[in-house]
Design a protein around this motif. Structure first.
Motif, PDB file in Angstrom:
ATOM      1  N   ARG A   1      32.393  46.232  41.517  1.00  0.00           N
ATOM      2  CA  ARG A   1      33.522  45.734  42.317  1.00  0.00           C
ATOM      3  C   ARG A   1      34.879  45.877  41.627  1.00  0.00           C
ATOM      4  NH1 ARG A   1      34.746  39.991  41.613  1.00  0.00           N
ATOM      5  NH2 ARG A   1      33.525  39.187  39.880  1.00  0.00           N
ATOM      6  N   ARG A   2      34.895  45.923  40.288  1.00  0.00           N
ATOM      7  CA  ARG A   2      36.186  46.098  39.608  1.00  0.00           C
ATOM      8  C   ARG A   2      36.405  47.547  39.160  1.00  0.00           C
ATOM      9  NH1 ARG A   2      34.933  41.301  36.246  1.00  0.00           N
ATOM     10  NH2 ARG A   2      35.661  39.508  37.434  1.00  0.00           N
TER      11      ARG A   2
ATOM     12  N   THR B   1      52.670  46.471  42.103  1.00  0.00           N
ATOM     13  CA  THR B   1      52.572  45.013  42.106  1.00  0.00           C
ATOM     14  C   THR B   1      53.623  44.424  41.151  1.00  0.00           C
ATOM     15  OG1 THR B   1      50.932  44.806  40.322  1.00  0.00           O
ATOM     16  CG2 THR B   1      50.083  45.076  42.546  1.00  0.00           C
TER      17      THR B   1
ATOM     18  N   ASP C   1      56.177  42.108  43.026  1.00  0.00           N
ATOM     19  CA  ASP C   1      55.890  40.683  42.842  1.00  0.00           C
ATOM     20  C   ASP C   1      56.318  40.126  41.482  1.00  0.00           C
ATOM     21  OD1 ASP C   1      54.577  40.739  45.359  1.00  0.00           O
ATOM     22  OD2 ASP C   1      52.812  41.591  44.395  1.00  0.00           O
TER      23      ASP C   1
ATOM     24  N   GLY D   1      54.704  38.230  36.502  1.00  0.00           N
ATOM     25  CA  GLY D   1      53.800  37.074  36.556  1.00  0.00           C
ATOM     26  C   GLY D   1      52.723  37.206  37.622  1.00  0.00           C
ATOM     27  N   LEU D   2      52.939  38.054  38.614  1.00  0.00           N
ATOM     28  CA  LEU D   2      51.984  38.167  39.718  1.00  0.00           C
ATOM     29  C   LEU D   2      51.293  39.534  39.769  1.00  0.00           C
ATOM     30  CD1 LEU D   2      53.822  36.287  42.608  1.00  0.00           C
ATOM     31  CD2 LEU D   2      52.077  35.455  41.056  1.00  0.00           C
ATOM     32  N   SER D   3      51.297  40.217  38.647  1.00  0.00           N
ATOM     33  CA  SER D   3      50.595  41.503  38.612  1.00  0.00           C
ATOM     34  C   SER D   3      49.109  41.264  38.434  1.00  0.00           C
ATOM     35  CB  SER D   3      51.130  42.348  37.454  1.00  0.00           C
ATOM     36  OG  SER D   3      52.489  42.602  37.672  1.00  0.00           O
ATOM     37  N   SER D   4      48.314  42.056  39.136  1.00  0.00           N
ATOM     38  CA  SER D   4      46.864  41.861  39.095  1.00  0.00           C
ATOM     39  C   SER D   4      46.280  42.276  37.746  1.00  0.00           C
ATOM     40  CB  SER D   4      46.217  42.689  40.204  1.00  0.00           C
ATOM     41  OG  SER D   4      44.861  42.902  39.929  1.00  0.00           O
ATOM     42  N   PRO D   5      45.534  41.385  37.094  1.00  0.00           N
ATOM     43  CA  PRO D   5      44.906  41.763  35.819  1.00  0.00           C
ATOM     44  C   PRO D   5      43.865  42.867  35.983  1.00  0.00           C
ATOM     45  CG  PRO D   5      44.251  39.527  36.464  1.00  0.00           C
ATOM     46  CD  PRO D   5      45.315  39.969  37.412  1.00  0.00           C
ATOM     47  N   THR D   6      43.196  42.896  37.137  1.00  0.00           N
ATOM     48  CA  THR D   6      42.207  43.957  37.365  1.00  0.00           C
ATOM     49  C   THR D   6      42.905  45.309  37.510  1.00  0.00           C
ATOM     50  OG1 THR D   6      40.841  42.355  38.524  1.00  0.00           O
ATOM     51  CG2 THR D   6      40.246  44.654  38.794  1.00  0.00           C
ATOM     52  N   SER D   7      44.028  45.309  38.243  1.00  0.00           N
ATOM     53  CA  SER D   7      44.814  46.540  38.358  1.00  0.00           C
ATOM     54  C   SER D   7      45.259  47.013  36.987  1.00  0.00           C
ATOM     55  CB  SER D   7      46.076  46.304  39.188  1.00  0.00           C
ATOM     56  OG  SER D   7      45.835  46.498  40.517  1.00  0.00           O
TER      57      SER D   7
ATOM     58  N   SER E   1      43.848  46.437  34.065  1.00  0.00           N
ATOM     59  CA  SER E   1      42.752  46.955  33.238  1.00  0.00           C
ATOM     60  C   SER E   1      42.285  48.327  33.721  1.00  0.00           C
ATOM     61  CB  SER E   1      41.591  45.960  33.185  1.00  0.00           C
ATOM     62  OG  SER E   1      41.106  45.709  34.478  1.00  0.00           O
TER      63      SER E   1
END
Lengths: 358, 84
Positions: free
Chosen positions: A66-67, A116, A120, A123-129, A131
């Motif tokens: 999923r990631r 992102t 955004d 502070g609102l950037s996706s950690p999964t994005s 990585s």
């Protein structure tokens, strides 16, 4: 140092696995799809060689994937296929290293993360994005999911990424740092790449054309994506039907003559880029037996890895697949050495020589 | 759509939980470990998603630990703090 090829896995525009590659090579079918590129003049269609990674669900469940984004999925599928082909899926991998070559890296994830970040804020950037956007993402995902605990490395040097990474693999095996190297190459197509392609090549990119790699003065490239993986060991561990990588050289063809073994069949990685074509035109030696398979997999920096896979398959099958330069049907392989040549747009030349047996 | 329904939809879509639908998530089931099976990286992702979709920040670890127990606790946390 010679490296034995123990297993091969490939996924690309031709399909998934060696059988699909074999079938595409034998039939000469060019399986492009149409992608839509957003341009200032409106949406524009162009051909592209795209990879389908659905076979990955045969190896891993959806939760595990999923990631993992498309870029890493292509690499992961190539890795699984190579290990499966080598019959080493269930082996301990504590002494295995992983090296990945990529010309573009995870471009789509990098741009998604930047979007992102821009829209955004940090502070609102996706950690999964994030990585998935780092250069080593595919190697990291493979290491985690295949439990490879040896060293990992990703090499990015555009068209020279594959030979450059192979030199690292050779050193690791020579130094005894690892017992085997899962070596692979991956590049992906994404919307922004299509946009750049359209910006750079204009109508040539949008025309419904075929790649003509030997028309060196024309821009006929079609973007491709995919992954090709190899399980490599030292050659003294026994003969492999895929043969061995005997030598890897990177130099500049405008400064010194290409060091092509005289008895080699030469696979050229001319992939329809006019900028590179001029170097092939000027520097290809005469009286050399040539083949070119780029119309099977498309234009992409990791193309030499597909040529390596085709060379390995040629040794195993004992045949030369038809190509635009070797007209006629499949025929018996009458050489013991195949050299894969890729020349970049700035004249760098990467030569990877494979030999039959060990 | 209620906050709970929005939360379930966001969790399934943004965390790519392809094998489960939002309707299948029980309101009081644990989100982490034995329940939905989320992990620490998901927790960081949910912190970002709460702020992005509901304008709600989780400022301390203790607050987060309590809120992240289930959909019920998370929805209650959001409803208490959501800007009107």
């Amino acid at each position: 140092m010679k490296l034995a090829i123990r297993g091969v896995g490939a996924v690309g525009g031709f399909g998934c696995g060696l059988e699909a590659l074999n079938a595409a090579l034998s039939s000469g079918d060019h399986k492009t799809k149409h992608v839509v590129v957003k341009t200032a003049q409106g949406p524009c269609e162009m051909p592209a060689y795209l990879a389908d990674t659905s076979r990955l669900e045969y190896f891993l469940n959806k939760r595990a994937l999923r990631r993992v984004d498309h870029y890493s999925r292509m690499a992961l599928l190539g890795a699984y296929l190579a290990l499966e082909d080598a019959g080493r899926l269930d082996e301990d991998r504590s002494r295995m290293g992983i090296i990945i070559a990529s010309g573009y890296g995870p471009g789509r994830a990098t741009l998604v993360f930047l979007d992102t970040f821009i829209h955004d804020g940090d502070g609102l950037s996706s950690p999964t994005s994030f990585s998935n956007s780092v250069q080593n993402a595919a190697a990291a995902n493979i290491s985690i999911l295949l439990n490879i605990t040896g060293p990992g490395l990703t090499v990015g040097q555009l068209e020279m990424s594959v030979p450059s990474a192979l030199i690292a693999a050779s050193l690791w095996l020579e130094e005894g740092k690892v017992d085997s190297v899962l070596f692979g190459a991956v590049d992906e197509y994404h919307d922004e790449l299509g946009y750049f392609w359209h910006r750079f090549f204009g109508e040539k990119a949008t025309a419904d054309h075929e790649m003509k790699p030997f028309e060196f003065d024309l821009q006929t490239g079609i973007p491709g994506e995919g992954a090709a993986f190899f399980l490599l060991t030292r050659a003294d561990e026994g003969v492999s039907p895929y043969g061995c990588i005997e030598d890897v050289i990177i130099n500049r063809c405008d400064r010194s003559p290409l060091e092509i073994p005289k008895d080699a069949l030469l696979f050229i990685g001319a992939d329809g880029h006019k900028q590179c074509g001029k170097y092939y035109k000027e520097h290809l030696p005469e009286n050399v037996q040539l083949a070119c398979y780029t119309p099977i997999y498309g234009s992409l920096p990791m193309g030499p890895a597909f040529d390596m896979a085709i060379a390995a398959l040629s040794f195993k099958q004992g045949m030369i697949f038809p190509s635009q330069a070797c007209t006629g049907d499949e025929r018996a392989l009458d050489v013991n050495r195949i050299t894969c040549l890729k020349i970049s747009g700035s004249g760098e030349a990467g030569l990877i020589s494979l030999i039959k047996g060990n | 759509m209620t906050v709970k329904e929005q939360l379930k939809k966001i969790i399934v879509e943004e965390l790519n939980l392809e094998e489960i639908s939002p309707e299948e998530i029980e309101d009081d089931a644990p989100l982490f470990g034995e329940g939905l099976g989320l992990d620490s990286l998901d927790a960081v992702e949910i912190v970002v998603l709460l702020e992005k979709h509901f304008g709600v920040e989780i400022k301390s670890l203790d607050e987060g630990r309590e809120a992240f127990r289930s959909i019920n606790t998370l929805a209650a946390y959001i409803e208490e703090r959501m800007p009107r």
